[in-house]
Design an enzyme around this catalytic site. Structure first.
Site, PDB file in Angstrom:
ATOM      1  N   LYS A  79      -1.912  22.021   6.912  1.00 45.50           N
ATOM      2  CA  LYS A  79      -3.120  21.806   6.128  1.00 45.50           C
ATOM      3  C   LYS A  79      -4.301  22.611   6.694  1.00 45.50           C
ATOM      4  O   LYS A  79      -5.192  23.020   5.955  1.00 45.50           O
ATOM      5  CB  LYS A  79      -3.445  20.314   6.090  1.00 45.50           C
ATOM      6  CG  LYS A  79      -2.447  19.509   5.260  1.00 45.50           C
ATOM      7  CD  LYS A  79      -2.405  19.997   3.817  1.00 45.50           C
ATOM      8  CE  LYS A  79      -1.520  19.144   2.932  1.00 45.50           C
ATOM      9  NZ  LYS A  79      -1.510  19.628   1.521  1.00 45.50           N
ATOM     10  N   TYR A 131       2.253  18.635  10.352  1.00 41.30           N
ATOM     11  CA  TYR A 131       1.658  18.527   9.015  1.00 41.30           C
ATOM     12  C   TYR A 131       0.204  18.999   9.053  1.00 41.30           C
ATOM     13  O   TYR A 131      -0.254  19.751   8.176  1.00 41.30           O
ATOM     14  CB  TYR A 131       1.739  17.073   8.549  1.00 41.30           C
ATOM     15  CG  TYR A 131       0.955  16.762   7.296  1.00 41.30           C
ATOM     16  CD1 TYR A 131       1.432  17.129   6.041  1.00 41.30           C
ATOM     17  CD2 TYR A 131      -0.278  16.095   7.367  1.00 41.30           C
ATOM     18  CE1 TYR A 131       0.709  16.837   4.898  1.00 41.30           C
ATOM     19  CE2 TYR A 131      -0.998  15.801   6.223  1.00 41.30           C
ATOM     20  CZ  TYR A 131      -0.504  16.169   4.986  1.00 41.30           C
ATOM     21  OH  TYR A 131      -1.219  15.891   3.858  1.00 41.30           O
TER      22      TYR A 131
END
Length: 251
Positions: free
Chosen positions: A161, A157
Site C-alpha cells: 500500500k 501488506y
C-alpha cells in the site's frame, strides 16, 4: 429508467469488494451509469440487480481477472470498448494476505503485490489517455493507513500500500494542471469480508459510513482521504514515533 446526459459515469474495478459495493450503492441512488469490473460473475450479477433496484440508470458488469498487470490492462480495454467517457474511476481491488504465509511463500507474496500494486498501476496507466483526452475525471485509488508506516503485524501488506500511495502522489502532481484529479483513499479497519477474521473494536468502521465519505471526497476533488477521519491524527502520531519506541510496539 431513461438515461440522462447528466448521469455520472462511474467505473469500479474490484466492484465485488464490500467497500466498493457500498460506494456503488450511493452512486446508484444518484442515478449513475455504472460499469462494474470484477472476477466473480455470480457476485456481479447479484450486485447488478441490487444497484438497478436502487436507481442506477445503467449497470454493466465486466468479468475480468485483476490479479495481474496483464489482466488489469485487458479489463481497462474492455471498459473502453463499452464507453467513451467516464467521470469517476475507482480502483478498489486488493487483498490483505497473511503475514506469516507471505514471509514463507514467495508465490503468495508475488500474488499480493500483483493484485495490490501491479494491477492498480496498470489500470491507472491504461485509463489515463481517456481522462487526459477528456481533461476531466477523478481517479480514486484505494490505498490504506497501513501504507503510512510498516507495522510488525502486517508490514508486507503495508509495503504494497505504501507503493500505491507513492504512485498516486506522484501521478497527482504530474496531472495537477490537466483537469484530472487523483484521490488517495486510506481506510482504516472496515467491517467487510476482508477483515472478517480480525477482532472488531472501537476503531472498526461501518462500510456505509466510509463509502459516504469517499463519495464526498470525490465530489470535492480532495487529494487524500483518511476514512474515518480520526485515522489522519492516529497515523500522524504513529509516523512520528521514534524508531526505538516504535519497534517495541508489537501491533
Amino acid at each position: 429508467m431513461v438515461e440522462s446526459p447528466n448521469d455520472p459515469v462511474v467505473a469500479i474495478f474490484g466492484a465485488s469488494s464490500g467497500m466498493a459495493f457500498s460506494v456503488a450503492r450511493i452512486y446508484a441512488q444518484k442515478h449513475a451509469r455504472l460499469f462494474l469490473i470484477a472476477r466473480d460473475k455470480q457476485k456481479l450479477n447479484d450486485i447488478e440487480r441490487d444497484l438497478k433496484a436502487r436507481g442506477a440508470s445503467e449497470v454493466q458488469s465486466l468479468v475480468a481477472d485483476l490479479g495481474s498487470a496483464f489482466g488489469a490492462r485487458a479489463a481497462t480495454e474492455l471498459l473502453r470498448q463499452r464507453t467513451t467517457h467516464v467521470d469517476v474511476v475507482i480502483i478498489a481491488s486488493g487483498i490483505l494476505g497473511d503475514t506469516e504465509q507471505l514471509l514463507s511463500d514467495p508465490k503468495a507474496c508475488e500474488d499480493l503485490f500483483n493484485v495490490n500494486v501491479q494491477a492498480p498501476i496498470a489500470i491507472s496507466n491504461s485509463i489515463l489517455p481517456l481522462l487526459l483526452q477528456q481533461k476531466s475525471g477523478v481517479l480514486a485509488i484505494f490505498s490504506s493507513v497501513a501504507g503510512d508506516r510498516g507495522r510488525a503485524s502486517n508490514f508486507v501488506y503495508g509495503a504494497s500500500k505504501a507503493a500505491l500511495t507513492a504512485y498516486a502522489s506522484g501521478l497527482r502532481a504530474r496531472l495537477s494542471e490537466s483537469g484530472v484529479q487523483v484521490l488517495t483513499i486510506k481506510p482504516g479497519i472496515v467491517a467487510t469480508a476482508m477483515t472478517a477474521h480480525l477482532p472488531r473494536g472501537p476503531l472498526t468502521a461501518n462500510p456505509e459510513a466510509v463509502a459516504k465519505r469517499i463519495v464526498q471526497a470525490i465530489e470535492k476533488r480532495k487529494d487524500t482521504l483518511y476514512a474515518p477521519g480520526f485515522w489522519r491524527w492516529v497515523m500522524a502520531v504513529i509516523t512520528h514515533l521514534p524508531e526505538f519506541i516504535f519497534k517495541r510496539l508489537r501491533f
